[in-house]
Design an enzyme around this catalytic site. Structure first.
Site, mmCIF file in Angstrom:
data_model
loop_
_atom_site.group_PDB
_atom_site.id
_atom_site.type_symbol
_atom_site.label_atom_id
_atom_site.label_comp_id
_atom_site.label_asym_id
_atom_site.label_seq_id
_atom_site.Cartn_x
_atom_site.Cartn_y
_atom_site.Cartn_z
ATOM 1 N N ASP A 188 1.013 -1.359 0.357
ATOM 2 C CA ASP A 188 0.722 -0.144 0.137
ATOM 3 C C ASP A 188 0.511 1.429 0.100
ATOM 4 O O ASP A 188 1.366 1.433 0.634
ATOM 5 C CB ASP A 188 -1.484 0.106 1.513
ATOM 6 C CG ASP A 188 -2.071 0.793 1.472
ATOM 7 O OD1 ASP A 188 -2.343 1.204 -0.026
ATOM 8 O OD2 ASP A 188 -2.466 1.156 2.185
ATOM 9 N N ASP B 234 -2.650 2.646 -5.966
ATOM 10 C CA ASP B 234 -1.827 2.545 -5.248
ATOM 11 C C ASP B 234 -1.766 1.676 -4.028
ATOM 12 O O ASP B 234 -1.190 1.623 -3.342
ATOM 13 C CB ASP B 234 -2.462 4.131 -4.457
ATOM 14 C CG ASP B 234 -2.911 3.999 -3.519
ATOM 15 O OD1 ASP B 234 -4.009 2.956 -3.970
ATOM 16 O OD2 ASP B 234 -3.136 4.496 -2.303
ATOM 17 N N GLU B 235 -2.281 0.551 -4.403
ATOM 18 C CA GLU B 235 -2.053 -0.677 -3.707
ATOM 19 C C GLU B 235 -2.795 -1.559 -4.584
ATOM 20 O O GLU B 235 -3.260 -1.802 -5.493
ATOM 21 C CB GLU B 235 -2.858 -1.283 -2.950
ATOM 22 C CG GLU B 235 -4.589 -0.907 -3.306
ATOM 23 C CD GLU B 235 -5.647 -0.774 -1.757
ATOM 24 O OE1 GLU B 235 -5.078 -2.156 -1.538
ATOM 25 O OE2 GLU B 235 -6.212 0.213 -1.674
#
Length: 435
Positions: free
Chosen positions: A23, A115-116
């Site tokens: 993350d 983003d993860e």
DNA sequence: TCTGGGGTCCTAGGACCC
DNA sequence: TCTGGGGTCCTAGGACCC
């Protein structure tokens, strides 16, 4: 092979899995800082184009800035804040690099968000000559170094637990939750913090006396099966350490639906204006559909009132399409059915659903092939112009009203109008497409 | 506490058929 | 005409996620 907890159920995976969740820390703000090192240590905020905080650096968090905050509030708290417009192309590049690094350790990588993502490390200790924890730590270190900012990583036997683990310590955290440690972590975790539990489910769980994730996993499965629906039953397994949610490593290439919505202020009760907003949404949705080679068999129209109630209506499209002129009549009909005179609306939305590939499209026997081809050429040209000169360089006359309301004169000169009065107010060559 | 836009999946209920 | 069971498909709406 190690003897796992689930050895007894032959049909299920017979050894525990090792799943890492990665993350990004304040991802958008971090990308900006990585690109502009002089911003390091400063209050960095993205979201300027919308007027609210979208992403914020940890320095901003420390000063009391929060997501969703209005920007003039931010300037009051932090006059020194660096406020930037979102630059999704750059963020996507960083994102791609992050996933590429993860794939050096396993092919089983799921890009869950920009983003993860998840990485299934199961079975990789041998080939990589490292323990799962060492693999995950190395992965994290490599990302931190190559991207120029940190991520937080969680390692656990399931996706759900790995998500909890990566949030456990942030930023720059590494948290491993091996099977036997599950209870230590879940005892202190409020149910509302579980991935998949929203406000409604949390309230429901509280009413059953279930307050922590540990309370939840301690219930017998029969109880959970009787009181909860399928996703939450699966969640129970996941939190108990049994992996039931697979890593989806295939790249997502298609969509089940494409939607475009737009909130406008002030709210309006003018049917023409509402239809103009819908028309613009429809154009945008069609542009995206054409870009992905998809045609819609279902069109959904919805209107949201000031009180956040919404009216929805949908229609089947007999001939799947991604051309506004095909869908416009349906859109008007649907809108007319749900539009209530006197009601003020604050947002409109269009959903293109039941999408299929446009290569599979069958032209009806009754549809002159020549006309189809004509429109394909027209829209190919429209898309090319938009590509070169910017979105909505060519647009339907029907959505004109939204532009005059929202755009500056300097922006407006870029637009060529489509319709009878095309180019009337402008000293630019006029382009007329009659629809 | 709820900003706004873009998605997915699941369920209940009705229609219809055998 | 009524009774009942069972399956499938579709629709509307809910809930959640980033």
């Amino acid at each position: 092979m190690s003897i796992g907890l689930w050895e007894t159920s032959a049909h299920l995976r017979s050894f525990p899995r090792a799943i890492a969740h990665v993350d990004g820390d304040a991802f958008f703000a971090s990308c900006e800082t990585a690109l502009h090192p002089e911003l390091r240590g400063r209050v960095v905020i993205t979201g300027k184009e919308r007027g609210i905080v979208s992403s914020l650096s940890y320095e901003a968090k420390a000063r009391g800035v929060r997501r969703g905050m209005v920007l003039h509030e931010v300037r009051k708290i932090c006059p020194d804040a660096v406020i930037l417009s979102s630059d999704y192309e750059t963020y996507s590049l960083f994102s791609k690099r992050m996933f590429a690094i993860m794939r050096r350790f396993t092919s089983q990588v799921e890009e869950y968000g920009i983003d993860e993502g998840f990485a299934d490390l199961t079975g990789m200790q041998g080939p990589l000559h490292m323990s799962y924890e060492d693999i995950a730590r190395t992965m994290k270190r490599t990302i931190d170094t190559e991207l120029g900012f940190t991520v937080s990583v969680g390692l656990a036997p399931t996706k759900s637990l790995a998500k909890i683990a990566s949030k456990w310590q942030k930023p720059n955290g590494f948290t491993s939750v091996p099977g036997r440690a599950i209870k230590d972590y879940l005892g202190a975790l409020d149910v509302s913090k579980i991935w998949g539990v929203g406000p409604n489910t949390a309230k429901y769980m509280y009413s059953l006396g279930i307050h922590t994730a540990h309370d939840f996993i301690s219930k017998p499965f029969e109880y959970v099966a009787a009181k909860f629906n399928k996703p939450h039953q699966e969640m129970w397994h996941e939190l108990n350490g049994k992996s039931v949610w697979p890593i989806v490593a295939e790249e997502k290439t298609t969509y089940a639906s494409i939607s475009k919505t737009k909130t406008f202020t002030p709210p309006s009760n003018d049917p023409e204006y509402v239809v103009a907003q819908l028309t613009r949404n429809l154009e945008n949705a069609c542009i995206k559909a054409r870009r992905h080679g998809l045609v819609a068999r279902k069109l959904v129209v919805y209107l949201r009132t000031q009180q956040f109630e919404h009216a929805v209506m949908e229609a089947k499209i007999t001939r799947a399409s991604n051309f506004p002129h095909d869908l416009l009549p349906h859109m008007r009909t649907l809108c007319a059915k749900i539009f209530k005179r006197g009601t003020h609306y604050r947002a409109t939305g269009i959903v293109l659903a039941d999408l299929q590939s446009d290569t599979a499209i069958q032209s009806s026997l009754f549809e002159p092939a020549i006309q189809m081809e004509k429109f394909q050429r027209v829209y190919a040209a429209v898309d090319a112009l938009d590509e070169q000169f910017g979105k909505h360089t060519v647009h339907l006359g029907g959505s004109q009203k939204t532009f005059t309301h929202t755009q500056h004169a300097s922006d407006r000169t870029k637009n060529l109008f489509v319709g009878e009065n095309a180019g009337q107010h402008l000293n630019i060559p006029k382009l007329v497409v009659v629809v």
